[in-house]
Design a protein around this motif. Sequence first.
Motif: not given
Length: 146
Positions: A4-7, A9-10, A12-13
């Motif tokens: 869930e914290l991998q870029l 997978n975001q 928002c990024f």
Amino acid sequence: MHAELQLDNQICFRLYTAARLVTQAYTPMLTALGITYPQYLVLMVLWETDELPVNDIARRLVLETNTITPLLQRMEKLGLVSRKRGKQDKRQQIVSLTEKGRALEEEAYAKIPTGMGEQLSACQLKPKDYQQLAQELDAIIESLKK
């Protein structure tokens, strides 16, 4: 590492990157008009409806009044808008386009839609795709505004 914290997978990024790159794509066209992207947004609001209270402009752009006020002050110095006190409520400031601000609409129309269309043509989105994307982004915006 948590997935869930991998870029990658975001969402928002992706939103941040797309917004930054789209704004960057606008920059040369807006520079030629002598305005910034935030100023362009204010002008678009006023081209739709001139003579608006500062609060209405801020609400339309989903910004705080204290964010928009310095922007309007700079636009007034550039001769794009004028500000005056409201007739009923003297605490309210009404923002109006000047002749220079009105004239920019035609210049922007002549350059920006075509210029952005050319830059975005490589992504091969169809008009219905843009409409769907706009609806999905609107849903995200409305959800986060609450």
